[in-house]
Design an enzyme around this catalytic site. Structure first.
Site, PDB file in Angstrom:
ATOM      1  N   SER A  21       0.842  -1.193   0.000  1.00 42.21           N
ATOM      2  CA  SER A  21       0.000   0.000   0.000  1.00 42.21           C
ATOM      3  C   SER A  21       0.880   1.247   0.000  1.00 42.21           C
ATOM      4  O   SER A  21       2.059   1.161  -0.360  1.00 42.21           O
ATOM      5  CB  SER A  21      -0.929  -0.040   1.219  1.00 42.21           C
ATOM      6  OG  SER A  21      -1.934   0.939   1.121  1.00 42.21           O
ATOM      7  N   ASN A  22       0.345   2.377   0.380  1.00 39.30           N
ATOM      8  CA  ASN A  22       1.134   3.612   0.419  1.00 39.30           C
ATOM      9  C   ASN A  22       0.678   4.492   1.574  1.00 39.30           C
ATOM     10  O   ASN A  22      -0.226   4.124   2.319  1.00 39.30           O
ATOM     11  CB  ASN A  22       1.046   4.340  -0.929  1.00 39.30           C
ATOM     12  CG  ASN A  22      -0.390   4.688  -1.267  1.00 39.30           C
ATOM     13  OD1 ASN A  22      -1.019   5.481  -0.583  1.00 39.30           O
ATOM     14  ND2 ASN A  22      -0.929   4.062  -2.315  1.00 39.30           N
TER      15      ASN A  22
END
Ligand code: CTP
Length: 213
Positions: A21-22
Protein backbone atom coordinates in the site's frame (compact mmCIF):
# COMPACT_ATOMS: atom_id res chain seq x y z
CA UNK A 1 -23.23 18.93 -9.49
CA UNK A 2 -23.06 15.21 -8.88
CA UNK A 3 -19.42 14.53 -8.04
CA UNK A 4 -17.56 11.22 -7.81
CA UNK A 5 -14.46 11.46 -5.62
CA UNK A 6 -11.83 8.73 -5.25
CA UNK A 7 -9.87 8.85 -2.02
CA UNK A 8 -7.31 7.07 0.11
CA UNK A 9 -4.77 4.41 -0.72
CA UNK A 10 -5.41 1.02 -2.29
CA UNK A 11 -4.22 -2.28 -0.83
CA UNK A 12 -2.84 -4.96 -3.10
CA UNK A 13 -2.94 -8.35 -1.41
CA UNK A 14 0.15 -10.58 -1.25
CA UNK A 15 -1.62 -13.23 0.82
CA UNK A 16 -4.59 -13.18 3.26
CA UNK A 17 -2.64 -11.13 5.83
CA UNK A 18 -0.16 -9.03 3.86
CA UNK A 19 -0.49 -6.28 1.30
CA UNK A 20 1.33 -3.50 -0.56
CA UNK A 21 0.00 0.00 0.00
CA UNK A 22 1.13 3.61 0.42
CA UNK A 23 1.10 6.48 2.91
CA UNK A 24 -2.09 8.18 1.71
CA UNK A 25 -4.31 9.13 4.68
CA UNK A 26 -7.41 9.85 2.58
CA UNK A 27 -7.82 13.22 4.32
CA UNK A 28 -7.67 15.31 1.14
CA UNK A 29 -10.40 13.28 -0.57
CA UNK A 30 -12.58 13.22 2.54
CA UNK A 31 -12.17 17.00 2.98
CA UNK A 32 -13.25 17.43 -0.63
CA UNK A 33 -16.29 15.22 -0.08
CA UNK A 34 -17.27 17.12 3.06
CA UNK A 35 -16.86 20.56 1.48
CA UNK A 36 -18.64 19.51 -1.71
CA UNK A 37 -21.60 18.24 0.31
CA UNK A 38 -21.64 21.47 2.36
CA UNK A 39 -21.93 23.42 -0.90
CA UNK A 40 -24.95 21.40 -1.94
CA UNK A 41 -23.30 18.97 -4.36
CA UNK A 42 -24.30 15.31 -4.45
CA UNK A 43 -21.23 13.27 -3.54
CA UNK A 44 -20.24 9.68 -4.22
CA UNK A 45 -17.04 8.79 -2.42
CA UNK A 46 -15.13 5.77 -3.71
CA UNK A 47 -12.69 5.12 -0.92
CA UNK A 48 -9.79 2.82 -0.19
CA UNK A 49 -9.29 1.71 3.42
CA UNK A 50 -8.86 4.70 5.75
CA UNK A 51 -9.57 5.17 9.46
CA UNK A 52 -11.80 8.21 8.90
CA UNK A 53 -15.55 8.28 9.45
CA UNK A 54 -17.69 8.66 6.34
CA UNK A 55 -18.51 12.32 5.72
CA UNK A 56 -22.11 13.08 6.55
CA UNK A 57 -24.52 13.16 3.65
CA UNK A 58 -22.15 11.48 1.17
CA UNK A 59 -22.73 8.08 -0.38
CA UNK A 60 -19.65 5.90 0.08
CA UNK A 61 -18.46 2.82 -1.78
CA UNK A 62 -15.64 1.12 0.11
CA UNK A 63 -12.99 -0.69 -1.94
CA UNK A 64 -9.62 -2.28 -1.24
CA UNK A 65 -7.60 -2.84 -4.39
CA UNK A 66 -6.92 -0.76 -7.50
CA UNK A 67 -8.93 -3.31 -9.44
CA UNK A 68 -11.96 -2.87 -7.16
CA UNK A 69 -11.63 0.92 -7.35
CA UNK A 70 -11.57 0.67 -11.15
CA UNK A 71 -14.79 -1.38 -11.04
CA UNK A 72 -16.57 1.03 -8.69
CA UNK A 73 -15.66 4.01 -10.87
CA UNK A 74 -16.71 2.19 -14.05
CA UNK A 75 -20.06 1.36 -12.49
CA UNK A 76 -20.89 4.88 -11.34
CA UNK A 77 -19.18 7.27 -13.72
CA UNK A 78 -22.12 7.72 -16.05
CA UNK A 79 -24.35 9.00 -13.26
CA UNK A 80 -22.14 11.97 -12.32
CA UNK A 81 -21.20 15.36 -13.78
CA UNK A 82 -17.69 15.61 -12.36
CA UNK A 83 -14.94 13.24 -11.26
CA UNK A 84 -12.13 14.06 -8.84
CA UNK A 85 -9.39 11.45 -8.54
CA UNK A 86 -7.59 12.12 -5.29
CA UNK A 87 -6.87 8.46 -4.49
CA UNK A 88 -3.29 7.22 -4.33
CA UNK A 89 -3.88 4.17 -6.48
CA UNK A 90 -1.16 1.51 -6.47
CA UNK A 91 0.63 1.38 -9.81
CA UNK A 92 1.73 -2.22 -9.22
CA UNK A 93 0.08 -5.22 -7.60
CA UNK A 94 1.29 -8.79 -6.94
CA UNK A 95 0.72 -10.89 -10.05
CA UNK A 96 -0.36 -13.79 -7.81
CA UNK A 97 -2.13 -13.53 -4.47
CA UNK A 98 -1.41 -16.58 -2.31
CA UNK A 99 -4.56 -18.22 -0.95
CA UNK A 100 -2.84 -19.14 2.29
CA UNK A 101 -0.42 -17.17 4.44
CA UNK A 102 3.05 -17.45 2.94
CA UNK A 103 5.34 -19.34 5.35
CA UNK A 104 8.84 -18.02 5.76
CA UNK A 105 11.80 -20.01 4.50
CA UNK A 106 15.55 -19.44 4.80
CA UNK A 107 15.99 -17.76 1.43
CA UNK A 108 14.71 -14.40 0.19
CA UNK A 109 11.20 -13.99 -1.09
CA UNK A 110 10.67 -12.47 -4.52
CA UNK A 111 7.25 -11.03 -5.29
CA UNK A 112 6.41 -10.39 -8.92
CA UNK A 113 4.45 -7.18 -9.44
CA UNK A 114 2.32 -6.35 -12.46
CA UNK A 115 0.92 -3.00 -13.56
CA UNK A 116 -2.54 -2.02 -12.38
CA UNK A 117 -4.90 -0.19 -14.71
CA UNK A 118 -4.77 3.60 -14.61
CA UNK A 119 -8.28 4.61 -13.55
CA UNK A 120 -7.86 8.31 -14.32
CA UNK A 121 -6.55 7.62 -17.82
CA UNK A 122 -9.51 5.27 -18.45
CA UNK A 123 -12.04 8.03 -17.68
CA UNK A 124 -11.65 9.59 -21.14
CA UNK A 125 -10.09 6.71 -23.11
CA UNK A 126 -12.31 3.83 -21.99
CA UNK A 127 -15.37 5.24 -20.23
CA UNK A 128 -15.71 8.10 -22.72
CA UNK A 129 -16.73 10.46 -19.90
CA UNK A 130 -17.42 13.99 -21.15
CA UNK A 131 -17.87 15.76 -17.81
CA UNK A 132 -15.47 17.72 -15.65
CA UNK A 133 -12.33 15.76 -14.79
CA UNK A 134 -9.91 16.63 -12.02
CA UNK A 135 -6.72 14.65 -11.45
CA UNK A 136 -4.09 14.84 -8.77
CA UNK A 137 -0.36 14.70 -9.33
CA UNK A 138 1.80 13.48 -6.47
CA UNK A 139 5.37 14.47 -7.27
CA UNK A 140 8.72 14.61 -5.55
CA UNK A 141 10.45 16.63 -8.28
CA UNK A 142 9.63 18.91 -11.23
CA UNK A 143 6.16 19.46 -9.76
CA UNK A 144 4.71 21.79 -12.39
CA UNK A 145 6.19 20.08 -15.46
CA UNK A 146 5.19 16.57 -14.37
CA UNK A 147 1.69 17.70 -13.38
CA UNK A 148 1.13 19.46 -16.70
CA UNK A 149 2.28 16.37 -18.57
CA UNK A 150 -0.14 14.18 -16.52
CA UNK A 151 -3.02 16.59 -17.16
CA UNK A 152 -2.48 16.39 -20.91
CA UNK A 153 -1.88 12.65 -21.03
CA UNK A 154 -4.98 11.82 -18.97
CA UNK A 155 -7.33 14.42 -20.49
CA UNK A 156 -8.00 16.38 -17.27
CA UNK A 157 -9.63 19.82 -17.09
CA UNK A 158 -7.76 20.53 -13.86
CA UNK A 159 -4.86 18.94 -12.10
CA UNK A 160 -3.98 19.45 -8.44
CA UNK A 161 -0.22 19.18 -8.04
CA UNK A 162 1.33 18.47 -4.67
CA UNK A 163 4.87 17.91 -3.52
CA UNK A 164 4.83 14.62 -1.61
CA UNK A 165 8.49 14.87 -0.62
CA UNK A 166 7.60 17.47 2.05
CA UNK A 167 6.75 16.09 5.48
CA UNK A 168 4.80 19.17 6.59
CA UNK A 169 2.13 18.82 3.90
CA UNK A 170 0.44 16.17 1.78
CA UNK A 171 0.59 12.48 2.69
CA UNK A 172 -0.34 11.81 6.30
CA UNK A 173 -0.78 15.49 7.16
CA UNK A 174 -3.72 17.76 8.06
CA UNK A 175 -2.24 20.36 5.72
CA UNK A 176 -1.60 20.64 2.05
CA UNK A 177 -0.04 23.09 -0.36
CA UNK A 178 -0.97 22.70 -4.00
CA UNK A 179 -0.88 24.27 -7.40
CA UNK A 180 -4.18 24.00 -9.27
CA UNK A 181 -3.39 23.89 -12.97
CA UNK A 182 -6.04 24.28 -15.67
CA UNK A 183 -6.06 22.88 -19.20
CA UNK A 184 -6.69 26.49 -20.31
CA UNK A 185 -3.27 27.50 -18.93
CA UNK A 186 -4.59 28.87 -15.64
CA UNK A 187 -2.57 28.41 -12.49
CA UNK A 188 -3.40 29.02 -8.83
CA UNK A 189 -1.00 28.48 -5.95
CA UNK A 190 -2.73 27.56 -2.68
CA UNK A 191 -0.12 28.00 0.04
CA UNK A 192 0.02 25.73 3.10
CA UNK A 193 -3.50 25.50 4.53
CA UNK A 194 -5.74 23.01 6.28
CA UNK A 195 -6.95 20.43 3.78
CA UNK A 196 -10.53 21.68 4.13
CA UNK A 197 -9.42 25.12 2.92
CA UNK A 198 -7.49 23.56 0.03
CA UNK A 199 -10.64 21.54 -0.77
CA UNK A 200 -12.63 24.79 -0.96
CA UNK A 201 -10.13 26.25 -3.45
CA UNK A 202 -10.34 23.11 -5.61
CA UNK A 203 -14.14 23.27 -5.59
CA UNK A 204 -14.02 26.97 -6.55
CA UNK A 205 -11.77 26.12 -9.50
CA UNK A 206 -14.14 23.30 -10.50
CA UNK A 207 -17.16 25.61 -10.37
CA UNK A 208 -15.38 28.16 -12.57
CA UNK A 209 -14.37 25.45 -15.01
CA UNK A 210 -17.88 23.93 -15.15
CA UNK A 211 -19.40 27.33 -15.96
CA UNK A 212 -17.00 27.75 -18.91
CA UNK A 213 -17.34 24.18 -20.22
N1 CTP B 1 -4.31 7.25 -10.83
C1 CTP B 1 -5.32 6.36 -11.11
N2 CTP B 1 -5.04 5.05 -11.31
C2 CTP B 1 -3.77 4.58 -11.19
C3 CTP B 1 -2.72 5.49 -10.90
C4 CTP B 1 -3.02 6.82 -10.71
O1 CTP B 1 -6.48 6.79 -11.22
N3 CTP B 1 -3.53 3.27 -11.37
C5 CTP B 1 -4.64 8.68 -10.69
C6 CTP B 1 -4.48 9.27 -9.30
O2 CTP B 1 -5.68 9.15 -8.56
C7 CTP B 1 -4.14 10.72 -9.60
C8 CTP B 1 -3.40 10.65 -10.93
O3 CTP B 1 -3.74 9.40 -11.51
O4 CTP B 1 -5.30 11.50 -9.80
C9 CTP B 1 -1.91 10.78 -10.86
O5 CTP B 1 -1.40 9.85 -9.94
P1 CTP B 1 0.15 9.84 -9.61
O6 CTP B 1 0.42 8.72 -8.63
O7 CTP B 1 0.61 11.22 -9.29
O8 CTP B 1 0.80 9.52 -11.02
P2 CTP B 1 0.91 8.26 -11.93
O9 CTP B 1 0.01 8.46 -13.09
O10 CTP B 1 0.73 7.00 -11.14
O11 CTP B 1 2.39 8.42 -12.48
P3 CTP B 1 3.81 8.30 -11.70
O12 CTP B 1 3.60 7.30 -10.59
O13 CTP B 1 4.74 7.83 -12.76
O14 CTP B 1 4.14 9.68 -11.20
Amino acid sequence: MRILITAGPTREAIDPVRYISNRSSGRMGYALAQQAHARGHEVLLVSGPVPIASPEGCRKVAVESADEMFGAVAQNIHSVDAVVMSAAVADYAPVHTAERKIKKSDGDLVIELGRTRDILAAVRDEFDFKGLLVGFAAETENLRENALEKMKRKGCDLVVANDVSRRDIGFDSEYNEVIILGADGSEEVVSRQLKKVVAGAILDAMQYCAEKK
